[in-house]
Design a protein around this motif. Structure first.
Motif, PDB file in Angstrom:
ATOM      1  N   PHE A   1       0.836  -1.204   0.000  1.00 11.04           N
ATOM      2  CA  PHE A   1       0.000   0.000   0.000  1.00 11.04           C
ATOM      3  C   PHE A   1       0.868   1.250   0.000  1.00 11.04           C
ATOM      4  O   PHE A   1       0.648   2.183  -0.793  1.00 11.04           O
ATOM      5  CB  PHE A   1      -0.927  -0.014   1.225  1.00 11.04           C
ATOM      6  N   TYR A   2       1.843   1.306   0.867  1.00  5.00           N
ATOM      7  CA  TYR A   2       2.698   2.484   0.965  1.00  5.00           C
ATOM      8  C   TYR A   2       3.643   2.602  -0.224  1.00  5.00           C
ATOM      9  O   TYR A   2       3.988   3.704  -0.628  1.00  5.00           O
ATOM     10  CB  TYR A   2       3.475   2.479   2.293  1.00  5.00           C
ATOM     11  N   ASN A   3       4.067   1.473  -0.805  1.00  7.26           N
ATOM     12  CA  ASN A   3       4.923   1.533  -1.996  1.00  7.26           C
ATOM     13  C   ASN A   3       4.180   2.147  -3.180  1.00  7.26           C
ATOM     14  O   ASN A   3       4.767   2.859  -3.989  1.00  7.26           O
ATOM     15  CB  ASN A   3       5.441   0.140  -2.359  1.00  7.26           C
ATOM     16  N   LYS A   4       2.899   1.865  -3.301  1.00  5.61           N
ATOM     17  CA  LYS A   4       2.134   2.341  -4.456  1.00  5.61           C
ATOM     18  C   LYS A   4       1.445   3.696  -4.215  1.00  5.61           C
ATOM     19  O   LYS A   4       1.279   4.471  -5.138  1.00  5.61           O
ATOM     20  CB  LYS A   4       1.072   1.304  -4.838  1.00  5.61           C
ATOM     21  N   PHE A   5       1.025   3.963  -2.972  1.00  8.53           N
ATOM     22  CA  PHE A   5       0.163   5.133  -2.738  1.00  8.53           C
ATOM     23  C   PHE A   5       0.749   6.223  -1.844  1.00  8.53           C
ATOM     24  O   PHE A   5       0.105   7.235  -1.629  1.00  8.53           O
ATOM     25  CB  PHE A   5      -1.168   4.659  -2.139  1.00  8.53           C
ATOM     26  N   SER A   6       1.912   6.059  -1.310  1.00 16.17           N
ATOM     27  CA  SER A   6       2.434   7.078  -0.388  1.00 16.17           C
ATOM     28  C   SER A   6       2.659   8.412  -1.095  1.00 16.17           C
ATOM     29  O   SER A   6       2.388   9.465  -0.525  1.00 16.17           O
ATOM     30  CB  SER A   6       3.717   6.596   0.287  1.00 16.17           C
ATOM     31  N   TRP A   7       3.136   8.404  -2.328  1.00 16.83           N
ATOM     32  CA  TRP A   7       3.340   9.669  -3.037  1.00 16.83           C
ATOM     33  C   TRP A   7       2.007  10.359  -3.329  1.00 16.83           C
ATOM     34  O   TRP A   7       1.909  11.586  -3.306  1.00 16.83           O
ATOM     35  CB  TRP A   7       4.160   9.450  -4.314  1.00 16.83           C
ATOM     36  N   ILE A   8       0.943   9.575  -3.593  1.00 17.54           N
ATOM     37  CA  ILE A   8      -0.379  10.167  -3.820  1.00 17.54           C
ATOM     38  C   ILE A   8      -0.905  10.772  -2.519  1.00 17.54           C
ATOM     39  O   ILE A   8      -1.469  11.874  -2.517  1.00 17.54           O
ATOM     40  CB  ILE A   8      -1.368   9.111  -4.379  1.00 17.54           C
ATOM     41  N   ILE A   9      -0.708  10.064  -1.418  1.00 17.88           N
ATOM     42  CA  ILE A   9      -1.145  10.566  -0.117  1.00 17.88           C
ATOM     43  C   ILE A   9      -0.412  11.865   0.216  1.00 17.88           C
ATOM     44  O   ILE A   9      -1.020  12.831   0.692  1.00 17.88           O
ATOM     45  CB  ILE A   9      -0.918   9.507   0.985  1.00 17.88           C
ATOM     46  N   ILE A  10       0.879  11.904  -0.049  1.00 18.46           N
ATOM     47  CA  ILE A  10       1.662  13.113   0.216  1.00 18.46           C
ATOM     48  C   ILE A  10       1.156  14.280  -0.630  1.00 18.46           C
ATOM     49  O   ILE A  10       0.966  15.391  -0.128  1.00 18.46           O
ATOM     50  CB  ILE A  10       3.165  12.856  -0.023  1.00 18.46           C
ATOM     51  N   LEU A  11       0.925  14.037  -1.920  1.00 18.26           N
ATOM     52  CA  LEU A  11       0.446  15.110  -2.803  1.00 18.26           C
ATOM     53  C   LEU A  11      -0.939  15.618  -2.388  1.00 18.26           C
ATOM     54  O   LEU A  11      -1.179  16.832  -2.362  1.00 18.26           O
ATOM     55  CB  LEU A  11       0.417  14.625  -4.256  1.00 18.26           C
ATOM     56  N   ILE A  12      -1.834  14.691  -2.065  1.00 15.69           N
ATOM     57  CA  ILE A  12      -3.179  15.104  -1.659  1.00 15.69           C
ATOM     58  C   ILE A  12      -3.129  15.881  -0.348  1.00 15.69           C
ATOM     59  O   ILE A  12      -3.797  16.911  -0.190  1.00 15.69           O
ATOM     60  CB  ILE A  12      -4.113  13.880  -1.560  1.00 15.69           C
ATOM     61  N   THR A  13      -2.307  15.405   0.587  1.00 10.55           N
ATOM     62  CA  THR A  13      -2.171  16.099   1.870  1.00 10.55           C
ATOM     63  C   THR A  13      -1.597  17.491   1.664  1.00 10.55           C
ATOM     64  O   THR A  13      -2.079  18.467   2.249  1.00 10.55           O
ATOM     65  CB  THR A  13      -1.280  15.289   2.832  1.00 10.55           C
ATOM     66  N   LEU A  14      -0.589  17.619   0.837  1.00 10.28           N
ATOM     67  CA  LEU A  14      -0.003  18.934   0.547  1.00 10.28           C
ATOM     68  C   LEU A  14      -1.002  19.852  -0.146  1.00 10.28           C
ATOM     69  O   LEU A  14      -1.066  21.046   0.155  1.00 10.28           O
ATOM     70  CB  LEU A  14       1.265  18.783  -0.294  1.00 10.28           C
ATOM     71  N   PHE A  15      -1.772  19.293  -1.067  1.00 16.19           N
ATOM     72  CA  PHE A  15      -2.787  20.093  -1.753  1.00 16.19           C
ATOM     73  C   PHE A  15      -3.827  20.627  -0.763  1.00 16.19           C
ATOM     74  O   PHE A  15      -4.163  21.812  -0.774  1.00 16.19           O
ATOM     75  CB  PHE A  15      -3.472  19.265  -2.851  1.00 16.19           C
ATOM     76  N   PHE A  16      -4.345  19.729   0.089  1.00 11.27           N
ATOM     77  CA  PHE A  16      -5.330  20.162   1.078  1.00 11.27           C
ATOM     78  C   PHE A  16      -4.725  21.182   2.042  1.00 11.27           C
ATOM     79  O   PHE A  16      -5.374  22.170   2.396  1.00 11.27           O
ATOM     80  CB  PHE A  16      -5.879  18.972   1.860  1.00 11.27           C
ATOM     81  N   ALA A  17      -3.489  20.956   2.475  1.00 14.14           N
ATOM     82  CA  ALA A  17      -2.845  21.885   3.414  1.00 14.14           C
ATOM     83  C   ALA A  17      -2.636  23.247   2.759  1.00 14.14           C
ATOM     84  O   ALA A  17      -2.883  24.287   3.384  1.00 14.14           O
ATOM     85  CB  ALA A  17      -1.517  21.306   3.884  1.00 14.14           C
ATOM     86  N   ALA A  18      -2.189  23.255   1.501  1.00 20.04           N
ATOM     87  CA  ALA A  18      -1.965  24.523   0.804  1.00 20.04           C
ATOM     88  C   ALA A  18      -3.280  25.275   0.591  1.00 20.04           C
ATOM     89  O   ALA A  18      -3.365  26.483   0.834  1.00 20.04           O
ATOM     90  CB  ALA A  18      -1.272  24.273  -0.531  1.00 20.04           C
ATOM     91  N   SER A  19      -4.315  24.565   0.151  1.00 21.95           N
ATOM     92  CA  SER A  19      -5.597  25.249  -0.095  1.00 21.95           C
ATOM     93  C   SER A  19      -6.215  25.736   1.215  1.00 21.95           C
ATOM     94  O   SER A  19      -6.816  26.810   1.258  1.00 21.95           O
ATOM     95  CB  SER A  19      -6.562  24.336  -0.851  1.00 21.95           C
ATOM     96  N   LEU A  20      -6.055  24.962   2.284  1.00 20.60           N
ATOM     97  CA  LEU A  20      -6.563  25.399   3.584  1.00 20.60           C
ATOM     98  C   LEU A  20      -5.800  26.623   4.082  1.00 20.60           C
ATOM     99  O   LEU A  20      -6.393  27.566   4.582  1.00 20.60           O
ATOM    100  CB  LEU A  20      -6.464  24.260   4.599  1.00 20.60           C
ATOM    101  N   THR A  21      -4.494  26.621   3.911  1.00 21.49           N
ATOM    102  CA  THR A  21      -3.670  27.763   4.312  1.00 21.49           C
ATOM    103  C   THR A  21      -4.056  29.010   3.520  1.00 21.49           C
ATOM    104  O   THR A  21      -4.199  30.101   4.094  1.00 21.49           O
ATOM    105  CB  THR A  21      -2.180  27.451   4.120  1.00 21.49           C
ATOM    106  N   ILE A  22      -4.231  28.868   2.236  1.00 23.17           N
ATOM    107  CA  ILE A  22      -4.622  30.003   1.394  1.00 23.17           C
ATOM    108  C   ILE A  22      -5.989  30.532   1.814  1.00 23.17           C
ATOM    109  O   ILE A  22      -6.200  31.743   1.909  1.00 23.17           O
ATOM    110  CB  ILE A  22      -4.607  29.606  -0.102  1.00 23.17           C
TER     111      ILE A  22
END
Length: 161
Positions: free
Chosen positions: A31-52
């Motif tokens: 799971f982490y080998n295939k999806f960790s980069w997607i989780i990181i990108l989604i988390t960063l996107f949500f954090a950036a949009s929330l911050t903005i």
């Protein structure tokens, strides 16, 4: 998306990334080998949009606060800068025990004071005889000082006595 949804997305992504050392023990390595980069990108996107969004809300709040303060300051300057006939009208109303008095509705000075929210016409009908009124087309109506104007006048009462 609502800010609450974005916040939940950020928290969920952080929790998933923090649980990686524990879940690898339970054969979740794939799971982490295939999806960790997607989780990181989604988390960063949500954090950036929330911050903005938070930054925009804070900017709007401070802008509204500044505009309100500026309007109050301009209102106070207007009242303290009254001269001649307008000042006489305000002094006349302020001198009355109930801060009210009879004024002609079509007087341009009265109209300006009403438009600037310094005085207000009370909505009461006055029935008079023609012999009691100088100009039947422009009778006197009851006006009262606005509470906000009264506060400013009382705060600076030296100029209005």
């Amino acid at each position: 998306m609502k800010p609450k949804t974005k916040f939940v997305g950020v928290v969920f992504g952080i929790v998933l990334l923090c649980l990686k050392p524990f879940l690898i023990q339970y054969n979740m390595n794939w799971f982490y080998n295939k999806f960790s980069w997607i989780i990181i990108l989604i988390t960063l996107f949500f954090a950036a949009s929330l911050t903005i969004e938070v930054i925009i809300e804070v900017c709007e709040w401070s802008k509204n606060k500044y505009n309100k303060w500026k309007a109050e300051r301009n209102y106070e300057k207007y009242i303290l800068g009254l001269s001649d006939k307008k000042l006489a009208i305000v002094k006349k109303l302020y001198a009355n025990e109930h801060h009210q008095g009879y004024l002609r509705e079509n007087d341009t000075n009265v109209i300006e004071l009403v438009n600037m929210d310094v005085i207000m016409e009370l909505n009461n009908e006055i029935i008079v005889r023609e012999s009691q009124v100088e100009d039947i087309n422009d009778p006197e109506f009851l006006f009262v000082l606005q509470p906000s104007a009264l506060q400013i006048i009382e705060k600076n009462s030296k100029g209005f006595n």
